[in-house]
Scaffold this motif. Structure first.
Motif, PDB file in Angstrom:
ATOM      1  N   ASP A   3       0.564  -1.259  -0.098  1.00 53.29           N
ATOM      2  CA  ASP A   3      -0.063   0.035   0.041  1.00 53.29           C
ATOM      3  C   ASP A   3       0.911   1.080   0.039  1.00 53.29           C
ATOM      4  O   ASP A   3       0.435   2.363  -0.375  1.00 53.29           O
ATOM      5  N   ALA A   4       2.061   1.035   0.366  1.00 54.59           N
ATOM      6  CA  ALA A   4       2.884   2.316   0.590  1.00 54.59           C
ATOM      7  C   ALA A   4       4.546   1.783   0.430  1.00 54.59           C
ATOM      8  O   ALA A   4       4.716   0.739   0.730  1.00 54.59           O
ATOM      9  N   ILE A  40      -0.824   4.763   4.437  1.00 55.19           N
ATOM     10  CA  ILE A  40      -1.916   4.557   3.693  1.00 55.19           C
ATOM     11  C   ILE A  40      -1.688   4.956   2.163  1.00 55.19           C
ATOM     12  O   ILE A  40      -0.887   5.453   1.831  1.00 55.19           O
ATOM     13  N   ALA A  41      -2.449   4.334   1.281  1.00 60.35           N
ATOM     14  CA  ALA A  41      -2.405   4.432  -0.151  1.00 60.35           C
ATOM     15  C   ALA A  41      -2.199   5.780  -0.578  1.00 60.35           C
ATOM     16  O   ALA A  41      -1.683   6.101  -1.737  1.00 60.35           O
ATOM     17  N   ASN A  42      -3.088   6.710  -0.090  1.00 58.71           N
ATOM     18  CA  ASN A  42      -3.362   8.295  -0.459  1.00 58.71           C
ATOM     19  C   ASN A  42      -2.677   9.009   0.401  1.00 58.71           C
ATOM     20  O   ASN A  42      -3.022  10.241   0.195  1.00 58.71           O
ATOM     21  N   THR A  43      -1.635   8.793   1.302  1.00 59.02           N
ATOM     22  CA  THR A  43      -0.826   9.979   1.896  1.00 59.02           C
ATOM     23  C   THR A  43       0.610   9.791   1.648  1.00 59.02           C
ATOM     24  O   THR A  43       1.217   8.663   1.218  1.00 59.02           O
ATOM     25  N   ILE A  44       1.404  10.749   2.016  1.00 58.33           N
ATOM     26  CA  ILE A  44       2.615  11.077   2.269  1.00 58.33           C
ATOM     27  C   ILE A  44       3.193  11.168   3.605  1.00 58.33           C
ATOM     28  O   ILE A  44       2.875  12.020   3.903  1.00 58.33           O
ATOM     29  N   VAL A  45       3.966  10.311   4.326  1.00 55.26           N
ATOM     30  CA  VAL A  45       4.237  10.408   5.409  1.00 55.26           C
ATOM     31  C   VAL A  45       5.771  10.901   5.419  1.00 55.26           C
ATOM     32  O   VAL A  45       6.478  10.239   5.236  1.00 55.26           O
ATOM     33  N   LEU A  46       6.001  11.902   6.273  1.00 52.20           N
ATOM     34  CA  LEU A  46       7.305  12.517   6.417  1.00 52.20           C
ATOM     35  C   LEU A  46       7.575  12.491   8.002  1.00 52.20           C
ATOM     36  O   LEU A  46       7.016  13.201   8.733  1.00 52.20           O
ATOM     37  N   PRO A  47       8.904  11.988   8.406  1.00 51.36           N
ATOM     38  CA  PRO A  47       9.273  11.894   9.676  1.00 51.36           C
ATOM     39  C   PRO A  47       9.958  13.542   9.752  1.00 51.36           C
ATOM     40  O   PRO A  47      10.503  14.139   9.041  1.00 51.36           O
ATOM     41  N   SER A  48       9.789  14.012  11.237  1.00 47.31           N
ATOM     42  CA  SER A  48      10.268  15.139  11.316  1.00 47.31           C
ATOM     43  C   SER A  48      11.143  15.078  12.855  1.00 47.31           C
ATOM     44  O   SER A  48      10.349  14.438  13.846  1.00 47.31           O
ATOM     45  N   TYR A  49      12.100  15.629  13.108  1.00 47.06           N
ATOM     46  CA  TYR A  49      12.742  15.736  14.513  1.00 47.06           C
ATOM     47  C   TYR A  49      13.137  17.168  14.509  1.00 47.06           C
ATOM     48  O   TYR A  49      13.978  17.839  13.837  1.00 47.06           O
ATOM     49  N   GLN A  50      12.623  17.844  15.885  1.00 48.15           N
ATOM     50  CA  GLN A  50      12.774  19.152  16.282  1.00 48.15           C
ATOM     51  C   GLN A  50      12.541  19.957  15.171  1.00 48.15           C
ATOM     52  O   GLN A  50      13.292  21.024  14.561  1.00 48.15           O
ATOM     53  N   GLY A  51      11.526  19.983  14.197  1.00 50.45           N
ATOM     54  CA  GLY A  51      11.054  20.532  13.090  1.00 50.45           C
ATOM     55  C   GLY A  51      11.782  20.407  11.797  1.00 50.45           C
ATOM     56  O   GLY A  51      11.188  21.182  10.811  1.00 50.45           O
ATOM     57  N   LYS A  52      12.685  19.674  11.723  1.00 49.49           N
ATOM     58  CA  LYS A  52      13.323  19.257  10.575  1.00 49.49           C
ATOM     59  C   LYS A  52      12.913  17.934  10.007  1.00 49.49           C
ATOM     60  O   LYS A  52      12.970  16.965  10.418  1.00 49.49           O
ATOM     61  N   ARG A  53      12.682  17.880   8.598  1.00 49.12           N
ATOM     62  CA  ARG A  53      12.328  16.919   8.007  1.00 49.12           C
ATOM     63  C   ARG A  53      13.287  15.616   7.699  1.00 49.12           C
ATOM     64  O   ARG A  53      14.408  16.263   7.380  1.00 49.12           O
ATOM     65  N   GLY A  54      12.861  14.650   7.703  1.00 48.89           N
ATOM     66  CA  GLY A  54      14.012  13.762   7.504  1.00 48.89           C
ATOM     67  C   GLY A  54      13.478  12.457   6.840  1.00 48.89           C
ATOM     68  O   GLY A  54      12.778  12.386   5.820  1.00 48.89           O
ATOM     69  N   PRO A  83      12.917   7.823   6.759  1.00 51.17           N
ATOM     70  CA  PRO A  83      12.376   7.679   5.397  1.00 51.17           C
ATOM     71  C   PRO A  83      11.087   8.360   5.097  1.00 51.17           C
ATOM     72  O   PRO A  83      10.317   8.558   6.316  1.00 51.17           O
ATOM     73  N   VAL A  84      10.753   8.742   3.832  1.00 50.31           N
ATOM     74  CA  VAL A  84       9.735   9.499   3.451  1.00 50.31           C
ATOM     75  C   VAL A  84       8.798   8.075   3.040  1.00 50.31           C
ATOM     76  O   VAL A  84       9.304   7.359   2.091  1.00 50.31           O
ATOM     77  N   LEU A  85       7.475   7.941   3.303  1.00 53.46           N
ATOM     78  CA  LEU A  85       6.486   7.024   3.014  1.00 53.46           C
ATOM     79  C   LEU A  85       5.502   7.421   1.804  1.00 53.46           C
ATOM     80  O   LEU A  85       4.669   8.562   2.313  1.00 53.46           O
ATOM     81  N   PHE A  86       5.546   6.939   0.661  1.00 57.74           N
ATOM     82  CA  PHE A  86       4.623   7.480  -0.298  1.00 57.74           C
ATOM     83  C   PHE A  86       3.652   6.301  -0.390  1.00 57.74           C
ATOM     84  O   PHE A  86       3.764   5.279  -0.667  1.00 57.74           O
ATOM     85  N   GLY A  87       2.495   6.526  -0.379  1.00 60.18           N
ATOM     86  CA  GLY A  87       1.234   5.580  -0.602  1.00 60.18           C
ATOM     87  C   GLY A  87       1.327   5.264  -2.173  1.00 60.18           C
ATOM     88  O   GLY A  87       1.792   6.042  -2.861  1.00 60.18           O
ATOM     89  N   ARG A  88       0.569   4.272  -2.296  1.00 60.93           N
ATOM     90  CA  ARG A  88       0.709   3.799  -3.715  1.00 60.93           C
ATOM     91  C   ARG A  88       0.235   4.442  -4.885  1.00 60.93           C
ATOM     92  O   ARG A  88       0.593   4.507  -5.846  1.00 60.93           O
ATOM     93  N   ALA A  89      -0.657   5.608  -4.306  1.00 65.12           N
ATOM     94  CA  ALA A  89      -1.199   6.484  -5.121  1.00 65.12           C
ATOM     95  C   ALA A  89      -0.422   7.273  -6.049  1.00 65.12           C
ATOM     96  O   ALA A  89      -0.554   8.021  -6.990  1.00 65.12           O
TER      97      ALA A  89
END
Length: 197
Positions: free
Chosen positions: A102-103, A127-141, A143-149
């Motif tokens: 799914d992602a 999930i299939a229609n979201t992009i999930v970005l981790p952040s630490y102290q406001g900085k993006r890191g 892995p980035v997760l891309f839904g299948r969409a």
């Protein structure tokens, strides 16, 4: 006992086709204090948590020489030498053809310090229609997760900007997850970074 497997099926795609020019040597083979190579250490956690781990390598190398964990699926494409976007595209093409996930979590091969609980949290949001970005102290890191969409768009990437164009085109789909884990930012680009790690 909490199940280790995410509710939604997540695949990992690790980008390891770069040439480590800033490091000055092939950092993927660099030996860490515990005897593992940097690449093996970066692969260890995704391999222990996910059934499906894909690894993008340089087009001209023999995977057998890299001492990889068993079960890792190899992606090699002549275009990957041209930059990170091409590596992402090659990986996404294979995923579209062969994966039922799914992602996909996009990992970098020089980030061995991400914690298991961080990945569990990220995978839970995938999930299939979201992009999930981790952040630490406001900085993006990572892995980035891309839904299948979003995989078809990843498969059209080129150049060296990575997946930024996909993020910019879909701000409404992005979920930022704040984690207490500096490992999501720690990549090893120079020998000094290794000493810090």
């Amino acid at each position: 006992m909490v199940s280790e497997r995410p509710a939604h099926k997540v695949a990992a795609l690790m980008l390891a086709a770069g040439y480590s020019r800033r490091f000055g040597a092939d950092k993927r083979r660099l030996q860490l204090g515990d005897g593992r190579s940097l690449l093996s250490a970066s692969l260890a956690l995704p391999c222990s948590m996910l059934e499906e781990v894909w690894l993008v390598l340089r087009p001209d190398e023999a995977p057998a020489e890299l001492d990889l964990p068993t079960g890792v699926r190899i992606v090699q494409n002549p275009a990957t030498a041209q930059g990170m976007g091409h590596s992402l595209a090659a990986g996404a093409e294979r995923l579209l053809a062969e994966s039922s996930a799914d992602a996909v979590a996009i990992f970098l091969a020089d980030m061995p310090a991400i914690r298991r609980d961080s990945l569990e949290t990220l995978f839970a949001h995938a999930i299939a229609n979201t992009i999930v970005l981790p952040s630490y102290q406001g900085k993006r890191g990572h892995p980035v997760l891309f839904g299948r969409a979003f995989w078809p768009q990843l498969a059209t990437l080129s150049g060296d900007a990575g997946a930024k164009p996909v993020l910019q085109q879909h701000p409404e789909a992005v979920r930022i997850v704040e984690l207490n884990d500096p490992g999501v930012l720690q990549d090893i680009d120079t020998p000094a970074d290794l000493i810090q790690l």
